[in-house]
Scaffold this motif. Structure first.
Motif, PDB file in Angstrom:
ATOM      1  N   ASP A   8      27.857  36.223  47.977  1.00 11.33           N
ATOM      2  CA  ASP A   8      28.246  35.233  48.982  1.00 11.33           C
ATOM      3  C   ASP A   8      28.499  33.846  48.401  1.00 11.33           C
ATOM      4  O   ASP A   8      28.006  32.854  48.910  1.00 11.33           O
ATOM      5  CB  ASP A   8      27.196  35.194  50.103  1.00 11.33           C
ATOM      6  CG  ASP A   8      27.040  36.558  50.743  1.00 11.33           C
ATOM      7  OD1 ASP A   8      27.905  36.945  51.534  1.00 11.33           O
ATOM      8  OD2 ASP A   8      26.079  37.282  50.386  1.00 11.33           O
ATOM      9  N   ASP A  41      31.674  39.108  48.494  1.00 15.69           N
ATOM     10  CA  ASP A  41      32.083  37.758  48.889  1.00 15.69           C
ATOM     11  C   ASP A  41      31.959  36.752  47.745  1.00 15.69           C
ATOM     12  O   ASP A  41      31.505  35.625  47.927  1.00 15.69           O
ATOM     13  CB  ASP A  41      31.341  37.294  50.156  1.00 15.69           C
ATOM     14  CG  ASP A  41      31.801  38.059  51.392  1.00 15.69           C
ATOM     15  OD1 ASP A  41      32.794  38.812  51.297  1.00 15.69           O
ATOM     16  OD2 ASP A  41      31.182  37.887  52.452  1.00 15.69           O
ATOM     17  N   ASN A  79      33.073  41.548  52.723  1.00  8.98           N
ATOM     18  CA  ASN A  79      34.007  41.611  53.848  1.00  8.98           C
ATOM     19  C   ASN A  79      35.144  40.612  53.700  1.00  8.98           C
ATOM     20  O   ASN A  79      36.168  40.728  54.355  1.00  8.98           O
ATOM     21  CB  ASN A  79      33.269  41.381  55.172  1.00  8.98           C
ATOM     22  CG  ASN A  79      32.448  40.120  55.169  1.00  8.98           C
ATOM     23  OD1 ASN A  79      31.538  39.992  54.342  1.00  8.98           O
ATOM     24  ND2 ASN A  79      32.744  39.199  56.058  1.00  8.98           N
ATOM     25  N   HIS A 114      26.663  45.287  50.136  1.00 10.70           N
ATOM     26  CA  HIS A 114      26.982  43.913  50.520  1.00 10.70           C
ATOM     27  C   HIS A 114      26.153  43.501  51.723  1.00 10.70           C
ATOM     28  O   HIS A 114      25.608  42.402  51.763  1.00 10.70           O
ATOM     29  CB  HIS A 114      28.483  43.748  50.804  1.00 10.70           C
ATOM     30  CG  HIS A 114      28.807  42.379  51.303  1.00 10.70           C
ATOM     31  ND1 HIS A 114      28.501  41.252  50.572  1.00 10.70           N
ATOM     32  CD2 HIS A 114      29.349  41.929  52.465  1.00 10.70           C
ATOM     33  CE1 HIS A 114      28.863  40.162  51.255  1.00 10.70           C
ATOM     34  NE2 HIS A 114      29.373  40.553  52.413  1.00 10.70           N
ATOM     35  N   HIS A 195      25.338  38.958  52.426  1.00 11.49           N
ATOM     36  CA  HIS A 195      26.153  38.885  53.641  1.00 11.49           C
ATOM     37  C   HIS A 195      25.577  38.045  54.775  1.00 11.49           C
ATOM     38  O   HIS A 195      26.297  37.282  55.403  1.00 11.49           O
ATOM     39  CB  HIS A 195      26.501  40.286  54.167  1.00 11.49           C
ATOM     40  CG  HIS A 195      27.343  40.252  55.409  1.00 11.49           C
ATOM     41  ND1 HIS A 195      28.638  39.782  55.394  1.00 11.49           N
ATOM     42  CD2 HIS A 195      27.075  40.591  56.704  1.00 11.49           C
ATOM     43  CE1 HIS A 195      29.136  39.856  56.626  1.00 11.49           C
ATOM     44  NE2 HIS A 195      28.214  40.331  57.424  1.00 11.49           N
TER      45      HIS A 195
HETATM   46 MN    MN Z   1      29.900  38.862  53.790  1.00  8.93          MN
END
Ligand code: MN
Length: 240
Positions: A8, A41, A79, A114, A195
Motif C-alpha cells: 500500500d 498497491d 486492487n 493483498h 489493503h
Molecule cells: Mn488495496
C-alpha cells in the motif's frame, strides 16, 4: 537475515513523499534484506506494462537496482495495480507472485494476500473485482490505447474514492469469517495482508489453537514495514 514486507505505497507522481521514502528504503534497509515482499498497491494505478510514465519508470528502475544487487523482490498485485505482469517484471527485476500465496518463513508456513478479497462484506466491490480480474476483460482493456486506459483508470479512482467514503468502516475491513476460512483452507496459523490501511497484529483463535493476522500499514503519512527474522517479527512504523 531479515525478510521485509511492505504494501500500500500507492506511489504516484502527484504525491511524491511516499516515493521519496520508498527510494531511501530501497537504498538502505532493503539492501541488507534476505528478500523484499511488496503485497499489493505499490502503485496508485497501473494501466499496463507498456505504461511509460516517467515516475512509474523511476520506481521500476529503483527496484531493478535492488534486485541487481542480489536482493530478490516479490510483488503481488493489489486492487490498484492488478495489471502488473511480465513486462513489469522485466522492467523491475522483480517477480510477480500470485494472490494468495503460501510461503515458508523461518520454518513457518505463512499465507500472504493483498487483503481486498477478504473484505467480503463489500459486495459491490467484490462484484467489480470479479469483473476486472477476468482475463477477457483484461484483454479488452489492454486493447485500448494507453491514453484511453489512463482516462478510465482516473475515472475508476474517483469512483473508488466515492465508494470508500460512502461505505461504512466495518464494510471496508477484512471479514473475520473470510480470514478464518482462508487460513483454514491453507492450513496456516499466520496470515499477512495489507489493503485496509490498519496496521496491527491480531491474535486470534482458530479451531481452538492460537493464530494471528498481521496487517501491514499504508505509506500515506509514514512508512510501514514488517521485518521477520529467525528471532521473530516486528511490525514497524518508519518515520518520515
Ligand atoms: Mn488495496
Amino acid at each position: 537475515m531479515t525478510t521485509l514486507f511492505i504494501s500500500d505505497l500507492h506511489l504516484d507522481a502527484a504525491a511524491p513523499a511516499a516515493g521519496t521514502q520508498f527510494f531511501q528504503f530501497l537504498q538502505q534497509r532493503a539492501r541488507g534484506a534476505e528478500a523484499l515482499y511488496i503485497l499489493g498497491d505499490l502503485f496508485e494505478s497501473w494501466v499496463g506494462d507498456d505504461d511509460d510514465e516517467p515516475y512509474r519508470d523511476q520506481v521500476c528502475q529503483a527496484l531493478a537496482h535492488l534486485t541487481a544487487l542480489g536482493v530478490p523482490c516479490y510483488v503481488m498485485c493489489g486492487n490498484r495495480d492488478f495489471l502488473l505482469g511480465r513486462g513489469f517484471e522485466a522492467r523491475s527485476g522483480t517477480r510477480v507472485i500470485d494472490d494468495p500465496v503460501i510461503t515458508e518463513l523461518y520454518g513457518e508456513p505463512v499465507l500472504l494476500t493483498h487483503g481486498d478479497a477478504l473484505c467480503t462484506a463489500d459486495r459491490s466491490y467484490q462484484r467489480l473485482r470479479s469483473v476486472v480480474r477476468a482475463p477477457r476483460w483484461q484483454q479488452r482493456f489492454m486493447g485500448l490505447p494507453l491514453a484511453a486506459r489512463r482516462t478510465l483508470a482516473e475515472q475508476a479512482r474517483a469512483g473508488s474514492r466515492r465508494h470508500t467514503s460512502a461505505a461504512g468502516e466495518l464494510i471496508m475491513d477484512a471479514d473475520p469469517a473470510a480470514v478464518d476460512a482462508a487460513m483454514r483452507a491453507c492450513g496456516v496459523r499466520t496470515l499477512v495482508h495489507g489493503h485496509t490501511h490498519r496496521p496491527a497484529v491480531h491474535e486470534l483463535q482458530l479451531d481452538g489453537s492460537p493464530a494471528r493476522r498481521i496487517v501491514l500499514g499504508a505509506w500515506h503519512e509514514h512508512g510501514s514495514c514488517l521485518a521477520w527474522d529467525a528471532a521473530g517479527f516486528r511490525l514497524e512504523q518508519l518515520p518520515r
